[in-house]
Design a protein around this motif. Structure first.
Motif, short mmCIF file in Angstrom:
data_model
loop_
_atom_site.label_atom_id
_atom_site.label_comp_id
_atom_site.label_asym_id
_atom_site.label_seq_id
_atom_site.Cartn_x
_atom_site.Cartn_y
_atom_site.Cartn_z
N MET A 230 0.80 -1.21 0.00
CA MET A 230 0.00 0.00 0.00
C MET A 230 0.84 1.27 0.00
O MET A 230 0.54 2.23 -0.70
CB MET A 230 -0.93 0.01 1.22
CG MET A 230 -2.15 -0.87 1.09
SD MET A 230 -3.34 -0.24 -0.13
CE MET A 230 -3.20 -1.49 -1.40
N LYS A 231 1.94 1.31 0.78
CA LYS A 231 2.66 2.58 0.92
C LYS A 231 4.18 2.42 0.98
O LYS A 231 4.86 3.17 1.65
CB LYS A 231 2.16 3.33 2.14
CG LYS A 231 2.08 2.53 3.43
CD LYS A 231 1.38 3.34 4.51
CE LYS A 231 1.22 2.56 5.80
NZ LYS A 231 0.46 3.32 6.82
N GLY A 232 4.71 1.43 0.27
CA GLY A 232 6.16 1.31 0.17
C GLY A 232 6.75 2.46 -0.64
O GLY A 232 6.15 2.92 -1.63
N THR A 233 7.92 2.92 -0.26
CA THR A 233 8.52 4.09 -0.89
C THR A 233 9.15 3.79 -2.24
O THR A 233 9.36 4.70 -3.05
CB THR A 233 9.58 4.70 0.02
OG1 THR A 233 10.66 3.74 0.21
CG2 THR A 233 8.99 5.06 1.38
N GLY A 234 9.49 2.52 -2.51
CA GLY A 234 10.17 2.17 -3.75
C GLY A 234 11.67 2.35 -3.68
O GLY A 234 12.38 2.02 -4.63
N GLU A 235 12.17 2.87 -2.58
CA GLU A 235 13.61 3.04 -2.38
C GLU A 235 14.09 2.02 -1.34
O GLU A 235 13.87 2.18 -0.15
CB GLU A 235 13.93 4.45 -1.90
CG GLU A 235 13.53 5.53 -2.91
CD GLU A 235 13.85 6.92 -2.41
OE1 GLU A 235 14.41 7.03 -1.30
OE2 GLU A 235 13.56 7.89 -3.13
N GLY A 236 14.71 0.95 -1.83
CA GLY A 236 15.14 -0.13 -0.94
C GLY A 236 14.00 -1.03 -0.52
O GLY A 236 14.19 -1.90 0.33
N GLN A 237 12.82 -0.84 -1.08
CA GLN A 237 11.65 -1.65 -0.75
C GLN A 237 10.67 -1.59 -1.92
O GLN A 237 10.91 -0.90 -2.91
CB GLN A 237 10.98 -1.16 0.53
CG GLN A 237 10.56 0.29 0.48
CD GLN A 237 9.98 0.78 1.80
OE1 GLN A 237 8.76 0.84 1.97
NE2 GLN A 237 10.86 1.10 2.73
N MET A 238 9.55 -2.31 -1.79
CA MET A 238 8.56 -2.32 -2.85
C MET A 238 7.92 -0.93 -2.99
O MET A 238 7.92 -0.13 -2.05
CB MET A 238 7.48 -3.37 -2.57
CG MET A 238 8.02 -4.80 -2.47
SD MET A 238 6.70 -6.05 -2.48
CE MET A 238 5.71 -5.57 -1.07
N LEU A 239 7.35 -0.66 -4.16
CA LEU A 239 6.68 0.61 -4.42
C LEU A 239 5.19 0.43 -4.19
O LEU A 239 4.54 -0.38 -4.85
CB LEU A 239 6.94 1.08 -5.85
CG LEU A 239 6.29 2.40 -6.27
CD1 LEU A 239 6.80 3.54 -5.39
CD2 LEU A 239 6.56 2.69 -7.73
N ASP A 385 10.90 -7.70 -4.82
CA ASP A 385 10.49 -6.35 -5.20
C ASP A 385 9.04 -6.43 -5.61
O ASP A 385 8.51 -7.51 -5.88
CB ASP A 385 11.37 -5.82 -6.34
CG ASP A 385 11.16 -4.33 -6.59
OD1 ASP A 385 10.51 -3.68 -5.73
OD2 ASP A 385 11.65 -3.80 -7.60
N GLY A 386 8.37 -5.29 -5.66
CA GLY A 386 6.97 -5.29 -6.06
C GLY A 386 6.51 -3.91 -6.49
O GLY A 386 7.01 -2.90 -5.98
N LYS A 387 5.57 -3.86 -7.43
CA LYS A 387 5.02 -2.59 -7.89
C LYS A 387 3.79 -2.86 -8.75
O LYS A 387 3.51 -4.00 -9.13
CB LYS A 387 6.05 -1.80 -8.69
CG LYS A 387 6.57 -2.51 -9.94
CD LYS A 387 7.71 -1.73 -10.58
CE LYS A 387 8.90 -1.61 -9.67
NZ LYS A 387 10.05 -0.94 -10.29
N LEU A 388 3.06 -1.77 -9.03
CA LEU A 388 1.90 -1.86 -9.89
C LEU A 388 2.31 -2.16 -11.33
O LEU A 388 3.27 -1.59 -11.84
CB LEU A 388 1.12 -0.55 -9.87
CG LEU A 388 0.07 -0.35 -8.77
CD1 LEU A 388 -0.43 1.08 -8.80
CD2 LEU A 388 -1.08 -1.32 -8.92
N ILE A 389 1.58 -3.06 -11.96
CA ILE A 389 1.78 -3.31 -13.39
C ILE A 389 0.93 -2.35 -14.20
O ILE A 389 1.37 -1.77 -15.18
CB ILE A 389 1.44 -4.76 -13.74
CG1 ILE A 389 2.35 -5.73 -12.98
CG2 ILE A 389 1.55 -5.00 -15.24
CD1 ILE A 389 2.02 -7.18 -13.21
N ASP A 390 -0.32 -2.17 -13.79
CA ASP A 390 -1.26 -1.29 -14.48
C ASP A 390 -1.86 -0.35 -13.46
O ASP A 390 -2.57 -0.78 -12.54
CB ASP A 390 -2.34 -2.11 -15.19
CG ASP A 390 -3.21 -1.28 -16.10
OD1 ASP A 390 -3.06 -0.04 -16.08
OD2 ASP A 390 -4.03 -1.85 -16.83
N ALA A 391 -1.61 0.94 -13.60
CA ALA A 391 -2.09 1.93 -12.63
C ALA A 391 -3.38 2.61 -13.07
O ALA A 391 -3.91 3.45 -12.35
CB ALA A 391 -1.01 2.99 -12.40
#
Length: 401
Positions: A230-239, A385-391
């Motif tokens: 939900m709220k990972g920064t994307g720096e050293g962690q998931m986005l 790592d993790g992030k949105l594929i489709d926003a």
């Protein structure tokens, strides 16, 4: 005491089941001792059978020797496919975590890190249990997509929106080229969980050790993963979904204190903005306080309830809002309305399948001495790592004044 080999094997299976349901450590100790005795007796019976078959072979019989082969290729096939799942390695791993005794080099030669610095790899039996526990307790983690893609590889996102045009004898339609010039890539981020030796010092048997370490690692890993989704920064962690800059400003909605419990406000400002292509499969993610305090009990202009709780027989209550499923999470994942500050995220609408966690799900265990506390510390590391594929289908609802 069972006498035949078949009876011993049956009893060993029963012991494993009884250990999992043992009420206390004393019972586990007794079962472990019985299992040790049975394993010794089983080895004796197998040795007698081997000698018997060998004697038959010397007398001209064609019976093969059980468990013995002279063909190197057949020997390799006979070896267990996963050496980290063997009883020998599990015991060695337990000794390493309790006493710091290094695991044999034969178990570290082809570890995931390809270096000798990794002291041990978590046994396969424990690793499988960790993944199982994540799926049971991590509701949000269980919904998102999981992949195993090499870090640093760019994954193209296809954006193709052709249009149809009328044609005449003199006019032809335009040609649409297929392009994929948008990419996402995954990095190498380490998620670690540290356990003090004092938590495991009293554990003396392998089954009890596994029962202790699995919940400890699971609770810490799942909590961290769900917060980062939900709220990972994307720096050293998931986005995180709420931090991703690809979620356009128009997809962020603010509801004031007078709008949060008004059906027409939700319909006009939230539901009306959900693209048709993303309505199927989308869910609301919010804190229990927001749903119970403001959504459940809300009625429309005709007095009909719009936030419903359907109680099932087997799976418990199922929350729904406006025909969409509501997934309740802890306040540290998404803040509840009463505890949130103005501008904080209080709910998210998205399709969990549009969020991807990339990892090979292999953990490594390290140990060192903390001289400040005089404690041995065991650390489990997960590379992911993790992030949105489709926003495009994400809506972020924030608290207004």
């Amino acid at each position: 005491m069972p006498k035949t080999l078949a009876e011993i094997i049956a009893r060993l299976s029963q012991i494993d089941e009884e250990v999992r349901n043992a009420p206390d450590a004393e019972t586990v100790e007794k079962l472990a001792q019985e299992k040790t005795d049975l394993l010794a007796r089983k080895a004796e019976l197998e040795e007698l059978e081997t000698r018997k078959q060998a004697a038959l072979g010397l007398q001209g019989g064609a019976a093969p020797k059980l468990g013995v082969t002279t063909n190197p290729t057949e020997q390799r096939k006979a070896e267990p496919e996963d050496k980290f799942g063997t009883l020998e390695y599990r015991k060695a791993f337990m000794d390493y975590c309790r006493t710091g005794k290094p695991v044999g080099a034969e178990y570290r030669a082809d570890a995931y890190t390809d270096t000798t610095e990794a002291a041990a790899v978590i046994p396969t039996t424990i690793m499988a249990e960790i993944i199982k526990e994540m799926k049971v307790y991590g509701q949000l983690y269980n919904r998102v997509r999981k992949t195993n893609i090499a870090g640093g590889v760019r994954v193209p996102i296809l954006s193709l929106k052709p249009t149809a045009t009328r044609i005449t004898e003199a006019a032809v339609s335009d040609r649409k080229k297929i392009t994929a010039n948008t990419y996402i890539s995954f990095g190498y981020y380490g998620l670690e969980c540290k356990i003090a030796t004092s938590l495991l010092a009293s554990v003396t048997t392998l089954p009890m050790f596994e029962q202790q370490i699995v919940p400890l690692i699971t609770e810490a890993m799942v909590k961290a993963l769900e917060i980062e989704i939900m709220k990972g920064t994307g720096e050293g962690q998931m986005l995180g979904v709420t931090i991703d800059t690809r979620v356009a400003a128009g997809q962020s909605i603010t509801l004031s204190s007078t709008e949060i419990n008004q059906w027409d406000s939700w319909k006009q400002k939230v539901f009306a903005k959900i693209p048709l292509a993303y309505r199927a499969g989308g869910i609301f993610v919010m804190g229990a306080g927001t749903f119970d305090g403001y959504i459940d009990g809300m009625v429309d202009a005709n007095g009909q309830p719009v936030g419903r709780v359907n109680y099932g027989i087997t799976d418990g209550p199922v929350q729904r809002f406006g025909g969409k499923e509501v997934l309740l999470v802890e306040d540290d994942v998404v803040a509840s309305y009463d505890g949130a500050s103005t501008g904080d995220v209080i709910a998210v609408f998205f399709n969990p399948g549009d969020y991807c966690i990339n990892s090979n799900m292999q953990m490594s265990m390290y140990r060192w001495l903390d001289h400040d506390t005089n404690q041995w510390v065991d650390k489990a590391i997960l590379i992911n790592d993790g992030k949105l594929i489709d926003a495009a289908g994400v809506l972020i609802i924030k608290k207004g004044a």
